[in-house]
Enzyme design. Structure first.
Site, PDB file in Angstrom:
ATOM      1  N   GLU A  10      17.579 -38.818  -9.283  1.00 25.75           N
ATOM      2  CA  GLU A  10      18.874 -38.193  -9.558  1.00 25.75           C
ATOM      3  C   GLU A  10      18.899 -36.803  -8.925  1.00 25.75           C
ATOM      4  O   GLU A  10      19.631 -36.560  -7.991  1.00 25.75           O
ATOM      5  CB  GLU A  10      19.082 -38.128 -11.078  1.00 25.75           C
ATOM      6  CG  GLU A  10      20.467 -37.652 -11.463  1.00 25.75           C
ATOM      7  CD  GLU A  10      20.668 -37.649 -12.985  1.00 25.75           C
ATOM      8  OE1 GLU A  10      19.944 -38.371 -13.693  1.00 25.75           O
ATOM      9  OE2 GLU A  10      21.545 -36.906 -13.452  1.00 25.75           O
ATOM     10  N   GLU A  30      19.124 -47.055 -21.582  1.00 21.81           N
ATOM     11  CA  GLU A  30      18.141 -46.187 -22.226  1.00 21.81           C
ATOM     12  C   GLU A  30      17.800 -46.547 -23.675  1.00 21.81           C
ATOM     13  O   GLU A  30      16.653 -46.411 -24.095  1.00 21.81           O
ATOM     14  CB  GLU A  30      18.655 -44.743 -22.191  1.00 21.81           C
ATOM     15  CG  GLU A  30      18.765 -44.193 -20.787  1.00 21.81           C
ATOM     16  CD  GLU A  30      19.562 -42.915 -20.774  1.00 21.81           C
ATOM     17  OE1 GLU A  30      20.790 -42.967 -20.984  1.00 21.81           O
ATOM     18  OE2 GLU A  30      18.961 -41.858 -20.569  1.00 21.81           O
ATOM     19  N   GLU A  77     -12.500 -50.179  -0.137  1.00 23.64           N
ATOM     20  CA  GLU A  77     -13.050 -48.830  -0.350  1.00 23.64           C
ATOM     21  C   GLU A  77     -12.674 -47.975   0.849  1.00 23.64           C
ATOM     22  O   GLU A  77     -12.105 -46.901   0.697  1.00 23.64           O
ATOM     23  CB  GLU A  77     -14.590 -48.876  -0.465  1.00 23.64           C
ATOM     24  CG  GLU A  77     -15.108 -49.583  -1.698  1.00 23.64           C
ATOM     25  CD  GLU A  77     -15.102 -48.718  -2.960  1.00 23.64           C
ATOM     26  OE1 GLU A  77     -14.588 -47.592  -2.919  1.00 23.64           O
ATOM     27  OE2 GLU A  77     -15.605 -49.203  -3.994  1.00 23.64           O
ATOM     28  N   ALA A  81      22.403 -42.009 -17.566  1.00 24.68           N
ATOM     29  CA  ALA A  81      22.801 -41.933 -18.971  1.00 24.68           C
ATOM     30  C   ALA A  81      23.344 -43.254 -19.497  1.00 24.68           C
ATOM     31  O   ALA A  81      24.165 -43.266 -20.410  1.00 24.68           O
ATOM     32  CB  ALA A  81      23.817 -40.819 -19.179  1.00 24.68           C
ATOM     33  N   ARG A 127      14.818 -42.055 -18.103  1.00 25.40           N
ATOM     34  CA  ARG A 127      15.372 -42.992 -19.087  1.00 25.40           C
ATOM     35  C   ARG A 127      15.138 -42.529 -20.550  1.00 25.40           C
ATOM     36  O   ARG A 127      13.993 -42.459 -21.002  1.00 25.40           O
ATOM     37  CB  ARG A 127      14.686 -44.330 -18.877  1.00 25.40           C
ATOM     38  CG  ARG A 127      15.450 -45.530 -19.331  1.00 25.40           C
ATOM     39  CD  ARG A 127      14.691 -46.759 -18.879  1.00 25.40           C
ATOM     40  NE  ARG A 127      15.464 -47.961 -19.042  1.00 25.40           N
ATOM     41  CZ  ARG A 127      15.107 -49.138 -18.541  1.00 25.40           C
ATOM     42  NH1 ARG A 127      14.005 -49.259 -17.837  1.00 25.40           N
ATOM     43  NH2 ARG A 127      15.850 -50.207 -18.729  1.00 25.40           N
ATOM     44  N   GLY A 171     -21.174 -56.636  -1.103  1.00 26.98           N
ATOM     45  CA  GLY A 171     -21.901 -55.580  -0.384  1.00 26.98           C
ATOM     46  C   GLY A 171     -21.163 -54.263  -0.447  1.00 26.98           C
ATOM     47  O   GLY A 171     -21.765 -53.205  -0.606  1.00 26.98           O
TER      48      GLY A 171
HETATM   49  C1  LIG Z   1      -6.927 -51.548  -6.255  1.00 22.59           C
HETATM   50  C2  LIG Z   1      -8.428 -51.519  -6.320  1.00 22.59           C
HETATM   51  C3  LIG Z   1      -9.035 -51.879  -7.497  1.00 22.59           C
HETATM   52  C4  LIG Z   1     -10.425 -51.833  -7.608  1.00 22.59           C
HETATM   53  N1  LIG Z   1     -10.976 -52.171  -8.795  1.00 22.59           N
HETATM   54  C5  LIG Z   1     -12.304 -52.109  -8.937  1.00 22.59           C
HETATM   55  C6  LIG Z   1     -12.912 -52.444 -10.183  1.00 22.59           C
HETATM   56  O1  LIG Z   1     -12.227 -52.836 -11.140  1.00 22.59           O
HETATM   57  N2  LIG Z   1     -14.249 -52.315 -10.294  1.00 22.59           N
HETATM   58  C7  LIG Z   1     -15.023 -51.890  -9.257  1.00 22.59           C
HETATM   59  O2  LIG Z   1     -16.227 -51.802  -9.421  1.00 22.59           O
HETATM   60  N3  LIG Z   1     -14.475 -51.598  -8.056  1.00 22.59           N
HETATM   61  C8  LIG Z   1     -13.148 -51.692  -7.880  1.00 22.59           C
HETATM   62  N4  LIG Z   1     -12.590 -51.376  -6.656  1.00 22.59           N
HETATM   63  C9  LIG Z   1     -13.456 -50.958  -5.545  1.00 22.59           C
HETATM   64  C10 LIG Z   1     -13.691 -52.030  -4.457  1.00 22.59           C
HETATM   65  O3  LIG Z   1     -12.748 -53.024  -4.491  1.00 22.59           O
HETATM   66  C11 LIG Z   1     -15.032 -52.689  -4.559  1.00 22.59           C
HETATM   67  O4  LIG Z   1     -16.032 -51.725  -4.469  1.00 22.59           O
HETATM   68  C12 LIG Z   1     -15.274 -53.758  -3.479  1.00 22.59           C
HETATM   69  O5  LIG Z   1     -16.334 -54.547  -3.837  1.00 22.59           O
HETATM   70  C13 LIG Z   1     -15.527 -53.188  -2.087  1.00 22.59           C
HETATM   71  O6  LIG Z   1     -15.691 -54.237  -1.164  1.00 22.59           O
HETATM   72  P1  LIG Z   1     -15.041 -54.216   0.282  1.00 22.59           P
HETATM   73  O7  LIG Z   1     -15.519 -55.417   0.981  1.00 22.59           O
HETATM   74  O8  LIG Z   1     -13.588 -54.090   0.216  1.00 22.59           O
HETATM   75  O9  LIG Z   1     -15.661 -52.881   0.854  1.00 22.59           O
HETATM   76  P2  LIG Z   1     -15.303 -52.131   2.204  1.00 22.59           P
HETATM   77  O10 LIG Z   1     -14.249 -51.118   1.947  1.00 22.59           O
HETATM   78  O11 LIG Z   1     -15.026 -53.087   3.294  1.00 22.59           O
HETATM   79  O12 LIG Z   1     -16.680 -51.413   2.456  1.00 22.59           O
HETATM   80  C14 LIG Z   1     -17.184 -50.501   1.515  1.00 22.59           C
HETATM   81  C15 LIG Z   1     -18.467 -49.798   1.944  1.00 22.59           C
HETATM   82  O13 LIG Z   1     -19.584 -50.633   1.883  1.00 22.59           O
HETATM   83  C16 LIG Z   1     -20.347 -50.588   3.074  1.00 22.59           C
HETATM   84  N5  LIG Z   1     -20.872 -51.924   3.337  1.00 22.59           N
HETATM   85  C17 LIG Z   1     -20.202 -53.082   3.124  1.00 22.59           C
HETATM   86  N6  LIG Z   1     -20.999 -54.131   3.472  1.00 22.59           N
HETATM   87  C18 LIG Z   1     -22.171 -53.603   3.884  1.00 22.59           C
HETATM   88  C19 LIG Z   1     -23.374 -54.174   4.365  1.00 22.59           C
HETATM   89  N7  LIG Z   1     -23.519 -55.463   4.475  1.00 22.59           N
HETATM   90  N8  LIG Z   1     -24.370 -53.345   4.710  1.00 22.59           N
HETATM   91  C20 LIG Z   1     -24.228 -52.009   4.625  1.00 22.59           C
HETATM   92  N9  LIG Z   1     -23.106 -51.433   4.183  1.00 22.59           N
HETATM   93  C21 LIG Z   1     -22.090 -52.208   3.820  1.00 22.59           C
HETATM   94  C22 LIG Z   1     -19.353 -50.134   4.112  1.00 22.59           C
HETATM   95  O14 LIG Z   1     -19.966 -49.519   5.184  1.00 22.59           O
HETATM   96  C23 LIG Z   1     -18.435 -49.238   3.335  1.00 22.59           C
HETATM   97  O15 LIG Z   1     -18.886 -47.931   3.321  1.00 22.59           O
HETATM   98  C24 LIG Z   1     -11.208 -51.424  -6.507  1.00 22.59           C
HETATM   99  C25 LIG Z   1     -10.587 -51.074  -5.310  1.00 22.59           C
HETATM  100  C26 LIG Z   1      -9.214 -51.124  -5.210  1.00 22.59           C
HETATM  101  C27 LIG Z   1      -8.557 -50.743  -3.927  1.00 22.59           C
END
Ligand SMILES: Cc1cc2nc3c(=O)[nH]c(=O)nc-3n(C[C@H](O)[C@H](O)[C@H](O)COP(=O)(O)OP(=O)(O)OC[C@H]3O[C@@H](n4cnc5c(N)ncnc54)[C@H](O)[C@@H]3O)c2cc1C
Ligand code: FES
Ligand code: FES
Length: 1373
Positions: free
Chosen positions: A849, A1307, A305, A1125, A959, A391
């Site tokens: 292109e 194509e 995130e 093409a 394409r 989280g």
């Molecule tokens: C390509 C891609 C695809 C995704 N697909 C989905 C999907 O299909 N469905 C979906 O719901 N989400 C999706 N997400 C969103 C994301 O992956 C999820 O929300 C994921 O669970 C975030 O976890 P993280 O550990 O990477 O969060 P981070 O980016 O590390 O942290 C996110 C936030 O949570 C807070 N935080 C984390 N832990 C704590 C804690 N213990 N206490 C207080 N605050 C905390 C942080 O301060 C930060 O603001 C996607 C993201 C990407 C990049």
């Protein structure tokens, strides 16, 4: 407390210890720019493409095992890998040291075309293999494991099939099948268990599609029609017997230092960078203290995130805390009430823990667990789930989080802690989220854990998700439902929770609807009552963010309906007093038919007497496939930094139509490291021009901007981060201008057309034809645009030489010659002082292109002005905003026909959305007019077209170049004809199909037409009639899932028009016998260089491995046309042939003098005789092109024909679909290389599939592109390929008009994906008939889930209809 400032980790076995790491650096940056490991690629920087996949390994000291995971290096902060081991594609094998089994198989199976995605896909597979053999418990991955492993990888070229085929050979299913084969037949391994892994191996169960045993009759792939097989056919595209076995014991060991000592794991880290400080506490006390001191600090675990927010929303978090060493946050604990997960437990670990619990615990206890596991399968890709924590998902509080609805519906408990407040537990319910991405957690609090409760008997729990693409996509709407019954019979609802995501700024509980449920029995009236309340309780304003208002509302009811059917079925199973629902309705709660992919490929094999040395017609792998699989293949941005190199970042317009009042670059120039800013005032106005057909573009906008993303200026700085940061500080003051025209509709209303683009073609007498017709129908259809989404974004490096008197430009362009000319005009330097070079491109498809100069010309200007090398590689979002794609089209048609389906007259008006400048759009509309009638001979046609001028990026070649749009409009009319006559559309197509001797709309008579042959073979191979019968039977049995079938032809004219229908080649023979070829075409994955080597090899009669093509360069071949093409092998192939023949002729006397000598002997003899061993070749295709003034000439040299049949299944309640099968028959003459050609057919088909069903460009009403990356713009993924995917190349159809009787391929197959679109339409027709609707209906392209759902009109769609017009969040031009 003492803190370490040094980051220590291992990369490919080598220790890295760096005390000067900036916490803002990603692992990808570090690998590529600090360690010069450029095998790992940057495709998107947002975790959505998988090009950056690496394996991260750590030692779990508690469990005493090594854990291997795939991860996205683009999102992984380099600080997060402290104490871990990183493996990149370079670390597992190389062409020098030997390839790893994974690398060998993807390359040999033809699974690498442009190769840009290949290292990432290799590493996903490698990590899977390593994870399967961690712990000493070696097991082979299953096909299912493969499907999951690649959820986070995208490929834009191959169509995925060959990748799966190559890696299938590493699975347990292959092993089982193969060992049984060896035991029974004793044969060597050939091309896969093509009978499919669901049905068992064709070699062992004796069946391929019910047609007999492939092994028994010598057939490998596909059906076993003996009569179709020529003697001596060799059917394999790759020979698995040459694959080196995979031996996990030979893998490098995990660094002992990390295994033996916990030192690095126990370190408290504090890494201070210029803007950001990274803390890694090791105890909860330390974490709480840090959060107390820095309440605004962010806790970062997976960074999935935060990484996206920092990169794309320009947010800065000065303090980051990485809590993965705090044991309370990573603990998993099973208690009497449920399972407690620490907040930093990854989604992958949650998944495996819950799966184990589901296996071990009684079913009633695990219903919430099951819902979570089911949901996690569709949650992001594997790489994300491996690192992202629960989280992060909860605390981010996205309204479309996939887990929060479940957690709220299940009333999970969350434990929070702060230094001052101690611990507290809160229940997740509707009050947890207080606003958009806001919750009740205090800034100084940390989330410790979440407890997911057990379910119990009498409680039902389900969760649903609908996304644009089923895999690796965020939800449009999701829901979780919990219903608890009392013990009575029939049961009465005691408690209900209905929770929805995607319907408000937060996840919401539908309390009123839930209340309706309480105290009621499950019956039809209850369903009706809940739906009525739900549709009122979850309203959406017409301009609610996310758009798709009616569809989203329909999903809430559709999900509940699915739940209701499921619930009803469950209850009536246990309670005989309840009347069960009719069988047909159960289809509401059943998923779409899923099966393991199967495929077959047929092609004509070389005659038995063809010399072994002659590679023409053989399935030879792409010439750099092996280097692509090891990461050794070099793309533009992989070149190491030049001495003193600077980086350029473009300043792009943020207004769609405005006057540029002022530009203030001072804030940017004030940033340390910024060297210059350039804009229109730095250029001579006469030179500030770009444009191919007409010079209607400026390099830098001088006074008016006409689209968002138009280049206004460029900041040049010492590195990328500085340049990009500074470019965002350039202040541009705009004054909006009117009108703002975005859509074709608006352009027509304002008469906004590009000058001189009105085109018309006529044949016969349309009005008389209409009069003669028994029926005349009128209709319209709209097609959205398409983003090229080449995996490598646009990139250029300019290096001034000779104190600025010469310029070398390295660029990812399809047209180096044009770039040389445009740079020459812009900087006033003669072309002979400028060299443009292209090694290879990571995909292009028309998008590089005319669009690459947008980047490359400013880079060249900056390099010459500053006398330093300058580089720019666009970020994915910049690339999507600044460059155009495929033109959206709108077609209005009128068709006259007889009662037996003979089309007598066709009138069509085509409009394309060209964007702000003309680019190639007039040629696109011409092609649409010429080829739009597809393979039909309609006696009277009037076809008109015009290019609409709008305030969008300038659209361009893609394409198919207008033909896929024009054809869809005609096919739509034909489908309408069939609907009116109530007959199978195939009958109408057959009746009107072209044949030899027919005349095209541009008065050209067809010769060598093989369309009928392709059609008949496709009808037979696909078992079309049987499929239709079966799908009708299926539809009768199922109310909410419907199947549809479509077969259609395609016919594509080949040529580049005058004067670019020419090509040059240079062949150099060295005294060691090796041969170096240069020709004018660029290699962008289509296998052009491979084919050229094959041509040279045949002419010179030497092995291909002594022939090499290094690059394309304007100082070797002047004035080369674009590689476009589909005609590059035709043109360049003839030029190479011409040059090689000259060499051959010169060597003739030496061959005659020493007939038993070798190639090297003859070359040396000639050399000693002072014979010129270099030759240039030239070719010009004979057709003169078409004159639109006089309507004379022949625009096409010949035609490539094909036919395809597809069968689909749709979910009428969600609009989801699955392609059950596709059979393609394609006439490619005598293929130069069947492996490459089949790869092109499959790749083009999948790109067309994306165009017609999935890929949707959405804009704000002010013209800002919303879909700016893989997160919001969905190209097909692995799971989108047809479950059965069969490709046959037509045999016995040599083409007299191209090199070695071959045909162009790039194509033509793309439009065959229309078969999926019309199969979907067929399925919708069946769904509509359930509501008493019949006859033609409009379905625009792409047939997204939203369009499919809303076209299946029923009682739910009636409840959610939205009034047209009014404000809207988005527009689709
Ligand atoms: C390509 C891609 C695809 C995704 N697909 C989905 C999907 O299909 N469905 C979906 O719901 N989400 C999706 N997400 C969103 C994301 O992956 C999820 O929300 C994921 O669970 C975030 O976890 P993280 O550990 O990477 O969060 P981070 O980016 O590390 O942290 C996110 C936030 O949570 C807070 N935080 C984390 N832990 C704590 C804690 N213990 N206490 C207080 N605050 C905390 C942080 O301060 C930060 O603001 C996607 C993201 C990407 C990049
Ligand atoms: S570059 Fe990392 S996922 Fe696309
Ligand atoms: S080969 Fe996969 S993106 Fe080109």
């Amino acid at each position: 407390m003492s803190a370490s400032q040094e980051i220590v980790f291992f990369v490919n076995g080598e220790k890295v210890a760096d005390p000067n790491v900036d916490p803002e650096w990603t692992l990808l940056y570090y690998l590529r720019k600090k360690l010069y490991l450029s095998g790992t690629k940057l495709g998107c920087a947002e975790g959505g493409c998988g090009a950056c996949t690496v394996m991260i390994s750590r030692y779990d000291h508690e469990a005493q095992k090594v854990v291997h995971l795939s991860a996205n290096a683009c999102l992984t902060p380099v600080c997060a890998v402290h104490g871990q081991a990183v493996t990149t594609v370079e670390g597992i094998g190389s062409t020098q040291r030997g390839l790893h089994a994974v690398q060998q198989r993807i390359a040999a199976a033809h699974g690498s075309q442009c190769g840009f995605c290949t290292p990432g896909i290799v590493m996903s597979m490698y990590a899977l293999l390593r994870a399967c053999s961690a712990d000493g418990k070696t097991r082979k991955p299953s096909i299912k494991d493969l499907e999951v492993a690649f959820q986070g990888n995208l490929c834009r070229c191959t169509g995925y099939r060959p990748i799966i085929e190559g890696f299938r050979t590493l699975t347990e299913e292959w092993e089982r099948c193969d060992s049984r084969l060896l035991a029974t037949n004793g044969a060597s391994i050939v091309n896969g268990c093509v009978g499919g892994l669901t049905n068992g191996c064709c070699k062992t169960n004796g069946k391929v599609n019910g047609n007999g045993c492939c092994q028994a009759n010598g057939e490998v792939n596909g059906s076993c029609d003996e009569d179709e097989r020529a003697p001596g056919d060799m059917e394999i595209l790759f020979d698995t017997s040459k694959f080196k076995p995979y031996d996990s014991s030979q893998e490098p060991i995990f660094p002992p230092e990390l295994q033996l000592s916990q030192g690095l794991d126990q370190q408290y880290l504090m890494i201070k960078g210029p803007r950001v400080t990274w803390y890694r506490p090791t105890t909860l006390e330390q974490l709480l203290l840090l959060k107390h001191i820095h309440p605004q600090a962010r806790i970062v675990v997976g960074n999935t995130e935060i990484g996206v927010e920092v990169k794309f929303k320009n947010l800065l978090y000065p303090v980051l805390m990485h809590p993965t060493k705090v044991k309370e946050l990573v603990a998993i604990h099973q208690s009497s009430s449920g399972i407690k997960f620490g907040s930093s437990v990854t989604l992958n670990d949650i998944d495996s823990t819950l799966k184990t619990a589901i296996d071990r615990l009684p079913e009633p206890k695990t219903r919430v667990f099951k819902a979570i596991v089911d949901m996690l399968h569709w949650f992001a890709g594997k790489q994300i789930r491996n690192v992202a924590a629960v989280g992060g998902n909860i605390m981010t509080g996205s309204p479309i989080s996939d887990l929060n609805p479940i957690f709220i519906a299940a009333n999970c408990e969350i434990e929070l802690a702060s230094k001052d407040g101690g611990r507290r537990t809160v229940t997740m319910d509707g009050s947890f989220f207080t606003g958009y991405r806001k919750n009740i957690v205090k800034p100084n609090e940390v989330m410790l854990s979440i407890t997911v409760p057990y379910s119990h008997e009498g409680m039902f729990f389900k969760a649903y998700k609908q996304a644009r693409r089923r895999e690796d996509d965020i939800s449009i709407v999701n829901a979780a439902f919990q219903v608890e019954f009392d013990g009575s019979r029939p049961p009465v609802v005691k408690k209900a929770n209905l929770v929805f995501g995607g319907m408000a700024p937060t996840v919401v509980e539908a309390k009123k609807a839930a209340k309706i449920l309480v105290g009621r029995k499950i019956d039809a009236q209850l369903m009706e009552d809940v739906c009525n309340v739900l549709s009122d309780e979850l309203p959406l304003s017409p301009d609610a963010p996310g758009g798709m208002i009616a569809y989203r509302r329909s999903l809430t009811l559709g999900f509940f309906y699915k739940f209701f059917v499921d619930l009803h079925e469950n209850i009536c199973r246990d309670d005989p007093s309840m009347e069960c629902l009719p069988e047909r309705l159960l289809s509401a709660s059943q998923g779409l038919s899923a099966a393991t992919p199967q495929s077959s490929q047929y092609f004509q094999v070389v005659p038995p007497d063809q010399p072994k040395i002659d590679p023409i017609g053989r399935p030879i792998p792409h010439s750099s496939a092996f280097k692509q699989a090891t990461g050794e293949a070099v793309y533009c941005d992989d070149l190491p930094r030049f001495e003193n190199e600077l980086y350029l970042s473009l300043v792009l317009s943020t207004r769609a139509h405005a006057k540029v009042v002022s530009i203030d670059a001072d804030p940017a120039l004030a940033i340390e490291g910024v060297r210059a800013f350039f804009c229109a005032s730095d250029l001579d106005p006469m030179r500030n021009k770009l444009g191919v057909m007409v010079k209607d573009e400026e390099i830098f906008a001088s006074s008016i901007v006409e689209s968002i993303g138009q280049v206004i200026g460029a900041v040049v700085a010492i590195d990328q981060a500085t340049a990009q940061r500074a470019s965002k500080l350039v202040k541009v003051v705009y004054e909006d201008l009117h009108p703002l025209i975005l859509t074709i509709e608006e352009a027509i209303a304002h008469k906004s057309f590009h000058e001189g683009t009105n085109r018309m073609l006529t044949k016969g007498d349309v009005d008389a034809g209409m009069k003669m017709s028994t029926h005349v129908l009128e209709g319209e259809v709209h097609l959205g645009g398409q983003e090229h989404f080449y995996l490598e974004t646009n990139c250029a490096i300019a290096i001034p030489r000779e104190d600025g008197n010469e310029l070398e430009v390295i660029c990812s362009t399809q047209h180096p010659d044009e770039l040389q000319r445009l740079i020459s005009e812009a900087v006033g330097m003669k072309a002979n002082h400028i060299v443009c070079r292209v090694k290879r491109l990571g995909g292009a498809f028309g998008g590089k292109e005319t669009q690459s100069p947008i980047i490359a010309v400013p880079v060249a200007i900056a390099a010459l002005k500053l006398k330093r090398a300058v580089r720019c590689m666009l970020d994915r979002d910049e690339d999507m905003v600044a460059t155009g794609g495929r033109n959206p089209f709108h077609g209005k048609y009128k068709m006259g026909f007889t009662s037996d389906g003979k089309i007598l007259s066709y009138e069509v008006d085509l409009y394309n959305n060209a964007g702000r400048s003309l680019d190639l759009s007039s040629l696109v509309i011409e092609q649409a007019l010429m080829l739009g009638q597809n393979g039909y001979n309609i006696p009277n046609v009037r076809s008109k077209g015009v290019c609409c001028k709008t305030n969008l990026q300038s659209n361009t070649a893609f394409r198919g170049f207008g033909a896929p749009q024009g054809m869809l409009i005609t096919e739509n009319a034909i489908t309408d004809v069939a609907a009116i006559l109530g007959v199978d559309p195939a009958k109408i197509r057959e009746k009107n199909m072209v044949k030899n001797g027919d005349t095209m709309i541009y008065d050209h008579t067809l010769q060598n037409c093989t369309l009928q042959k392709c059609w008949e073979e496709c009808l037979k191979k696909s078992a079309y009639n049987q499929k239709r019968r079966e799908s009708e039977a299926f539809n009768k049995k199922n109310r909410w899932r419907k199947r549809g079938v479509c077969i259609l032809p395609t016919m594509f004219g080949i040529s580049l028009v005058f004067p670019i229908n020419q090509a040059g080649a240079l062949v150099l023979v060295y005294t060691d016998g090796s041969v170096l070829i240069t020709h004018g075409g660029t290699e962008m994955g289509q296998g052009l260089h491979t084919k050229m080597i094959q041509v040279a090899s045949r002419v010179l009669e030497i092995p291909e491995d002594i022939i090499y093509i290094s690059e394309t360069s304007t100082d070797k071949i002047p004035n080369a046309p674009p590689t476009a093409a589909s005609s590059s092998s035709d043109l360049n192939g003839m030029a190479v042939l011409n040059a090689c023949r000259k060499i051959k002729q010169r060597l003739k006397p030496y061959v005659a003098a020493d007939p038993k000598g070798s190639w090297n002997d003859w070359v040396n003899a000639a050399y000693l005789d002072s014979v010129n061993l270099s030759a240039s070749g030239f070719y010009r295709s004979p057709n003169p092109g078409y004159d639109w003034e006089t309507h004379t000439g022949n625009p096409h040299h010949y035609y490539t024909y094909g036919a395809a049949c597809s069968e689909v299944e749709i979910d009428c309640l969600t609009g989801d679909h699955q392609v059950l099968s596709t059979d393609i028959v394609m006439d490619l003459g005598e293929s130069l290389n069947p492996a490459i050609d089949i790869g092109q057919v499959e790749g083009a088909f999948m790109q067309g599939y994306g165009l017609y069903t999935l890929e949707e460009l959405t804009y704000s009403p002010t013209g800002m592109l919303y879909s700016r990356g893989p997160g919001t713009y969905k190209i097909p993924g692995f799971s989108n390929i047809p479950t059965k995917f069969n490709v046959s190349l037509l045999r016995g159809a040599p083409n007299p008009r191209a090199v070695y009787s071959s045909k162009a391929v790039g194509e033509p197959p793309l439009a065959l994906a229309m078969s999926v679109f019309f199969a979907i339409k067929d399925a919708i027709t069946s769904a509509r008939s359930e509501s008493g609707l019949s006859g033609p209906f409009r379905l625009d392209s792409p047939a997204t889930s939203a369009r499919i759902r809303m076209a299946c009109e029923d009682h739910i769609t009636k409840k959610v209809s939205v009034e047209e017009g009014g404000p809207s969040w988005n527009i689709i031009p």
